[in-house]
Design an enzyme around this catalytic site. Structure first.
Site, short mmCIF file in Angstrom:
data_model
loop_
_atom_site.label_atom_id
_atom_site.label_comp_id
_atom_site.label_asym_id
_atom_site.label_seq_id
_atom_site.Cartn_x
_atom_site.Cartn_y
_atom_site.Cartn_z
N ASP A 1 23.76 -13.72 23.98
CA ASP A 1 23.03 -12.90 23.09
C ASP A 1 22.09 -13.41 22.15
O ASP A 1 22.45 -14.48 21.39
CB ASP A 1 23.99 -11.94 22.28
N HIS B 1 19.85 -10.79 20.66
CA HIS B 1 19.87 -9.67 19.73
C HIS B 1 18.72 -9.66 18.83
O HIS B 1 19.05 -9.34 17.65
CB HIS B 1 21.08 -9.47 19.03
N ASP C 1 21.43 -9.12 26.37
CA ASP C 1 21.44 -8.47 25.21
C ASP C 1 20.26 -9.24 24.34
O ASP C 1 20.64 -10.05 23.33
CB ASP C 1 22.97 -8.79 24.33
N ASP D 1 18.10 -5.02 20.58
CA ASP D 1 18.87 -4.34 19.64
C ASP D 1 19.43 -5.19 18.42
O ASP D 1 19.44 -6.49 18.48
CB ASP D 1 19.99 -3.67 20.40
N ARG D 2 19.66 -4.44 17.19
CA ARG D 2 20.13 -4.96 16.25
C ARG D 2 19.23 -5.77 15.25
O ARG D 2 19.00 -5.42 14.31
CB ARG D 2 21.28 -5.65 16.53
N ASN E 1 24.87 -5.32 28.31
CA ASN E 1 25.15 -3.84 27.94
C ASN E 1 23.90 -3.12 26.96
O ASN E 1 23.72 -2.01 27.00
CB ASN E 1 26.26 -3.64 27.25
N HIS E 2 23.18 -4.00 26.20
CA HIS E 2 22.24 -3.47 25.53
C HIS E 2 20.67 -3.47 26.22
O HIS E 2 19.91 -2.96 25.63
CB HIS E 2 21.97 -4.48 24.19
N HIS F 1 27.08 -10.98 31.81
CA HIS F 1 27.12 -10.73 30.45
C HIS F 1 28.36 -10.22 29.98
O HIS F 1 29.00 -10.84 28.94
CB HIS F 1 26.27 -9.45 30.11
N ARG G 1 36.27 -1.47 22.85
CA ARG G 1 34.98 -0.68 22.72
C ARG G 1 34.70 0.81 23.19
O ARG G 1 34.06 1.44 22.83
CB ARG G 1 33.92 -1.41 23.69
N HIS H 1 28.44 -11.37 25.17
CA HIS H 1 28.89 -9.97 24.88
C HIS H 1 29.62 -9.99 23.47
O HIS H 1 30.17 -8.84 23.07
CB HIS H 1 29.67 -9.74 26.18
#
Length: 342
Positions: free
Chosen positions: A72, A74, A101, A104-105, A133-134, A182, A232, A259
């Site tokens: 990730d 991110h 990923d 995001d964030r 997943n993002h 991922h 989650r 992840h």
């Protein structure tokens, strides 16, 4: 769409150039954007490239070549540049695999996605991209990417990014030894690499709440044998016995996944058969974790390199997030134990 004469960046016509990428990196470091026309060109070119790739890309590492696997990132653009500073930029003999990923964030998700995409367009076999997943609509609406696209470009840019995300492969097989995906493994022991090969990801744009695609993007390892519920709220957890069976049934040495934050940047679990790599150090500016990446040569031995976060402009993580959590999905989609600063 015309690029007006006042645009002060390098221009592209119908193909990507290293000159454009170098200029784009400097623009992004200085808080500038590229022209929206070039954004659309980059996304369209890469969507066509990745759409044509199989759901599970299969690659090797030739003599005098190397491959680097990253987890990730991110939206932590300045930490991505630190990876390239330490380890080299993608070249014809040094390929990268980014294991989902990208966005995001962090507050530079468009910059990361555009840089990775630009390299993919320039060198299709020099960079490989797994979906995370993002790279999905429901997460992007909450964790900042959709809002960032709107703020820096426009709503249409998000929509075309979304189309490109749904075209991304879901896994990469390296030298018939390492499956890189991922999230992790499955709710059914009968799943094989052939099932992944046969999965038509183009029929299902978003992973949903169940099924093979969702499990590949969302599951996590656990220390206990068997399977357990996910912290989650979507997916599941799988134990060392599950990983052992999957690797033995499919002739694999290990799975490599991302992840989840790991304080040392990576972790080797499940008797060496499950490897987590996470490449966003000081995640969300609130966790004192290191980042890591994995270097792989022609002998297919894994070499881990750990690195620290670097300074970045004072823009808070998730500055473009909406805060509306999708039903059935916990608030912190990359690790159940990490809270991001809003």
């Amino acid at each position: 769409m015309a690029v007006d004469a006042s645009y002060d960046g390098v221009r592209i016509e119908n193909e990507m150039t290293q000159e454009f990428i170098d200029d784009m990196i400097e623009r992004f470091k200085n808080g500038k954007k590229i022209h929206r026309k070039y954004v659309f060109q980059i996304i369209k070119a890469v969507k066509d490239l990745v759409y044509a790739e199989p759901t599970m890309v299969e690659i090797g590492v030739e003599q005098d070549h190397r491959l680097t696997v990253c987890g990730d990132t991110h939206g932590q653009f300045f930490d991505l540049l630190e990876i390239f500073r330490l380890n080299g930029y993608p070249t014809d003999t040094h390929a990268y695999l980014f294991n989902g990923d990208f966005v995001d964030r962090g507050s530079w998700s468009t910059e990361i996605a555009l840089l990775l995409y630009a390299y993919k367009w320039l060198r299709p076999n020099g960079i490989f991209l797994n979906r995370g997943n993002h790279e999905t609509d429901d997460m992007n609406k909450v964790y900042g990417f959709e809002g960032e696209c709107r703020a820096k470009y426009n709503e249409t840019v998000f929509k075309v990014f979304s189309e490109s995300f749904s075209a991304l492969p879901l896994a990469t097989l390296i030298g018939d030894k390492y499956l890189v995906l991922h999230g992790g493994l499955f709710s059914d022991d009968k799943i094989t690499l052939d099932d992944i090969r046969k999965l038509n990801r183009h029929n299902q744009r978003q992973p949903g709440q169940q099924g093979l695609m969702m499990e590949m993007l969302w599951t996590d390892p656990q220390t206990e044998p068997g399977r357990g519920p996910s912290k989650r709220g979507v997916g599941l957890q799988f134990g060392p016995d599950i990983t052992k069976r999957f690797c033995e049934n499919n002739g694999l040495e290990a799975i490599i996944r991302s992840h989840e934050v790991r304080m040392e940047g990576y972790e080797v679990e499940h008797d060496g058969r499950c490897i987590t790599v996470f490449s966003a150090p000081k995640y969300c500016d609130s966790t004192e974790n290191k980042g890591a990446f994995i270097k792989i040569g022609p002998e297919l031995k894994l070499e881990y390199q750990v690195f620290d976060a670097v300074p970045h402009p004072d823009i808070k993580p998730m500055s473009s997030s909406s805060g509306d959590i999708p039903p059935g999905m916990m608030r912190h989609g990359s690790s159940p134990n990490v809270t991001c600063v809003r």
